[in-house]
Design a protein around this motif. Sequence first.
Motif, PDB file in Angstrom:
ATOM      1  N   LEU A 710       0.820  -1.202   0.000  1.00  0.00           N
ATOM      2  CA  LEU A 710       0.000   0.000   0.000  1.00  0.00           C
ATOM      3  C   LEU A 710       0.859   1.258   0.000  1.00  0.00           C
ATOM      4  O   LEU A 710       0.428   2.309  -0.449  1.00  0.00           O
ATOM      5  CB  LEU A 710      -0.921   0.011   1.230  1.00  0.00           C
ATOM      6  N   VAL A 711       2.081   1.133   0.492  1.00  0.00           N
ATOM      7  CA  VAL A 711       2.980   2.275   0.620  1.00  0.00           C
ATOM      8  C   VAL A 711       4.049   2.284  -0.458  1.00  0.00           C
ATOM      9  O   VAL A 711       4.386   3.335  -1.013  1.00  0.00           O
ATOM     10  CB  VAL A 711       3.633   2.277   2.018  1.00  0.00           C
ATOM     11  N   ASP A 712       4.583   1.105  -0.787  1.00  0.00           N
ATOM     12  CA  ASP A 712       5.735   1.061  -1.700  1.00  0.00           C
ATOM     13  C   ASP A 712       5.650  -0.130  -2.653  1.00  0.00           C
ATOM     14  O   ASP A 712       6.480  -1.025  -2.606  1.00  0.00           O
ATOM     15  CB  ASP A 712       7.030   0.996  -0.873  1.00  0.00           C
ATOM     16  N   GLY A 767       2.124   3.593  -4.604  1.00  0.00           N
ATOM     17  CA  GLY A 767       1.722   3.677  -3.210  1.00  0.00           C
ATOM     18  C   GLY A 767       0.895   4.903  -2.915  1.00  0.00           C
ATOM     19  O   GLY A 767       0.879   5.884  -3.667  1.00  0.00           O
ATOM     20  N   ILE A 768       0.204   4.863  -1.798  1.00  0.00           N
ATOM     21  CA  ILE A 768      -0.765   5.911  -1.463  1.00  0.00           C
ATOM     22  C   ILE A 768      -0.097   7.272  -1.273  1.00  0.00           C
ATOM     23  O   ILE A 768      -0.707   8.310  -1.528  1.00  0.00           O
ATOM     24  CB  ILE A 768      -1.555   5.535  -0.199  1.00  0.00           C
ATOM     25  N   LEU A 769       1.176   7.294  -0.841  1.00  0.00           N
ATOM     26  CA  LEU A 769       1.840   8.573  -0.587  1.00  0.00           C
ATOM     27  C   LEU A 769       2.035   9.385  -1.847  1.00  0.00           C
ATOM     28  O   LEU A 769       2.070  10.621  -1.794  1.00  0.00           O
ATOM     29  CB  LEU A 769       3.210   8.324   0.063  1.00  0.00           C
ATOM     30  N   THR A 770       2.185   8.732  -2.987  1.00  0.00           N
ATOM     31  CA  THR A 770       2.550   9.428  -4.226  1.00  0.00           C
ATOM     32  C   THR A 770       1.413   9.466  -5.233  1.00  0.00           C
ATOM     33  O   THR A 770       1.644   9.765  -6.412  1.00  0.00           O
ATOM     34  CB  THR A 770       3.779   8.755  -4.857  1.00  0.00           C
ATOM     35  N   LYS A 890      10.515   6.363   1.648  1.00  0.00           N
ATOM     36  CA  LYS A 890       9.942   5.014   1.577  1.00  0.00           C
ATOM     37  C   LYS A 890      10.895   3.989   2.196  1.00  0.00           C
ATOM     38  O   LYS A 890      10.449   3.020   2.833  1.00  0.00           O
ATOM     39  CB  LYS A 890       9.638   4.642   0.121  1.00  0.00           C
ATOM     40  N   ASP A 891      12.195   4.187   2.010  1.00  0.00           N
ATOM     41  CA  ASP A 891      13.167   3.286   2.629  1.00  0.00           C
ATOM     42  C   ASP A 891      13.051   3.335   4.153  1.00  0.00           C
ATOM     43  O   ASP A 891      13.138   2.306   4.833  1.00  0.00           O
ATOM     44  CB  ASP A 891      14.589   3.658   2.208  1.00  0.00           C
TER      45      ASP A 891
END
Length: 958
Positions: A710-712, A767-770, A890-891
């Motif tokens: 979901l993130v990366d 991912g949701i952040l981008t 993300k890392d």
Amino acid sequence: MSWRDLPVPRVTARTHEQDWWRAFIRYSCLLVFIGGCLNTRSSDYRKDIWPVLENYCLYCHDADAGKPEGEFDILRFEDAKVALSHPKELKRIRNAIRFQEMPPPKKKHQPSFEERGRMIDWINQTALRAITYKGRRDPGAPVMRRLTRLEYNNTLRDLLGLESDVFSFPERLMARRDYFDPGKGTLGDELDIFIPEYGSKQPVLLRKENVPGDNRAAHGFYNQGDLLNVSPLLLERYLGLATKVVNHPDFLDSATAIAPLFGRKAVPNPVMVRRSSTGRGRSVTVEAMREFAPLDNVKADAPDSSDQAWLFRDHIASAHAEGIGGVFQGGKGNLNAGDTIRVIYGRLKDRALKIRTSADLWFVDFSTAHETSPPVNIANRQKGSKVTRFDFEIEGGKPDEGIVNLGLVVLSRSKNGDSAGPVTLTAHFASGSHSVLKDDIAFGAGKDNTFFAWSAPPGDAIVGLTFDGSKFSGDYALMDDLAFITGKSKVLAAKAKTRRERTAPPAAVKPAPKTTSNEREDDRRNHFVRFLVRAFRGEVTESDVKAYWSLYQRELAAGGTSDAAMKEAVRAVLSSPRFLFVVEDAAGEDPVRRLTGREIANRLSYFLWASMPDDELFGAAQSGELDTIEGIEKQARRMLKDAKAKELSESFAYQWLQLNKLMGAQPDRRRYPTFYAGPLGKATMAAPMLQESLLLFETVLVENRPIMDLVDPDFTWMNHRLMDYYDLDDRFPKLIASTMTTDKSGRKRNDENKWFRCQLPDRRRGGILTQGSVLTLSSLPLRTSPVYRGTWVAEVVLNRPPPPPPAIVEELGDDDREMEEGGLTLRKKLEAHREKAACAGCHNRIDPLGFALENYDGIGRWRDSYGKSTVDAAGELFGQHSYQDIVGFKDVLRKLESDFSRGFIRHLLTYALGRGLEASDEQTVDEIHARVVEKGTRLQDIIVTIATSYPFTYARHD
């Protein structure tokens, strides 16, 4: 080693008494040892725990020295017993220490890594696990809550068997949902998703009615019981809505699930799709469509075709309105691209047409053919197998009813499709005769689509159709728009009479007596009792039945018809608190008890489906299957394979990601013109952005992927508009080309309904952040907002929401260009803002999270600079994890995967329980995380583990 890591002893039943006692002694000794560990932990509090608080926290949080910072007094925790009596405050201390928010990062005097770990370990393993309720483990506060507006609509729809929603409301998203088939275990790599223009009318039962929306809780969701208030005005609204539902002109035709209450036969509901366990050769119930071959790209009738073919062009709409005809089209009514079908049940008004095929059919979208009704066409599933027999049967109709007119389109293909040649279609009549039509299909996609039609001889009916494309070149023969009109048939009537005579009892056996009116009333009452049980979603008593049945009897006694009397009883049920509320029985002497099977069934269904339990879940509750962890897990995994699990996306994910803010976002039209398109700019990017976010969640859900995806992830979903918007169209030229279509006027355009799973070239996207949705909803009309974005990341990703801002806050400015001209970037202005002690606490927490996203402008497009300044997206998380850009961020999140996973589990557990989490729930979060991390922290595993967790299956009584 922590005491909770000790192995749990197994007491094995043996025939030897000595072995039993030996096991008992070992178990008792282990309990004593564990108790000793706990006592040691408690006695060592003054030595190991209090010094950490005293050395690093007391200076600012000492009530005796004056007003403590944040009105939080640490001095009261000097005594271990007092500390253990304040679990909520200890949880705050733990989080502040874990995320290195306290002591403030600027303080030179900081606890060591070992001291932080010792403090966190004691709070987690001793303080939060010591919480009990009257001597029992505390499952949390009980919740009695009203159905949310979404749950009310879904429950009413499923209880009555309606084909559509009851009313329109923003929570029901606009995109067509029939692409979602979790039973397959994958979403595939290409989808056809139609998204109507925002604000367009949707098919609903009550077009002008609605109920008020629900409040979103501070902890994130609409279904939280403490906010679902009820007022006399709201109850009056529900009563009025129930009255309008039962008195709607189409109610008796639409409410298919309760047809027996009105003396009618129940018919299949097109909303409920029948699927085989393998996904191959499944049967499906669909609605027969109204419009035949809407693109009108068919040539004249095939040679020797019936003179009645024009009926399907001009009168199919009239036949559909009368409930005597319709059209089956690929991609409509649950027939999706990639589906394999063996049996189709076509819903008419009060009956269904059953179509059984001799071979698997496949719903596909070949670019070498032009469908007459997009988006997909019908083909043979097995390569080279181009002979198929269709058999027709009317279910729920009269014995003399059959198909009297039949039509079908055979599609041509371009030369690249390598498919052309003769096809033969044979209509089979009930009398035993048949009619053969042939045509030679030439190359040329859309130019040689051929329409075949038959009309049954007077008194006869069409009972079958054989499609023979064996001499057609290529592996597949393509069809579209199977249309029909029903009517009376003397031949079918005669055959039905013959069957009755053959099966009639011998003369010596008396036929069964006709049903009396009293027997019919008893039967209707039995149906009503079953309806009442489903509506109240629990046990009903005889007094319950009498109370509502008396309304039916009273209306009859006053001279009303049986239908009117039953409507009155149904109206009362639909406005009852037992229907409007999710209620769990508070009876019992035990202060903490395990929920009953029916209560667990309700929790499961509203968690996974946002609706009432289906018959199988009710049956599992009745049989005792839900009294076991294994039974709950079995039902949860079954429910996750049902199409209704889409509510986890459109309800939980939609609220979790705060996507409701997206539809109200209004980026400045001059600053961000690419966000707007179409006439008057109504076709914004909001709809495809929203669909991209939900498709990511649905992919992780259906394919049971790790939640870090979901993130990366290394992929995202895009249509051609998003590819162009993200400046990625040059990366996927073949996909862009495959969306090209020609409209009726001959103009070429890209089909926005085609969506592709795209492997991303780098980690700047994914991912949701981008995603454009999140980046847009967390921005201001004229600029980005690191504060809003940082707050969103803190709330959604880390589940660490900051406190609300003070009442008076200095304005930073609405336009980043004006700040740039004044010689001060947004970042520098925020740095100056953080110098103020009153502002530093929150901004030190949220600003680094927001600046990690500064390479994306106010509508989510990538940028390397704004104005004359290069974007600075560097930062540091929790005082120890630095990053230079979004990839580095993300890392860091991957290093902190446990924090993200626990935060996500808290979100989902909050949604599942319908209440905010308490300190006692932290033990459950630890247990869920420990179980799922072994399997890769996958989404379905988290859902199932929550469904079998202690607070989900137990309740306390305050």
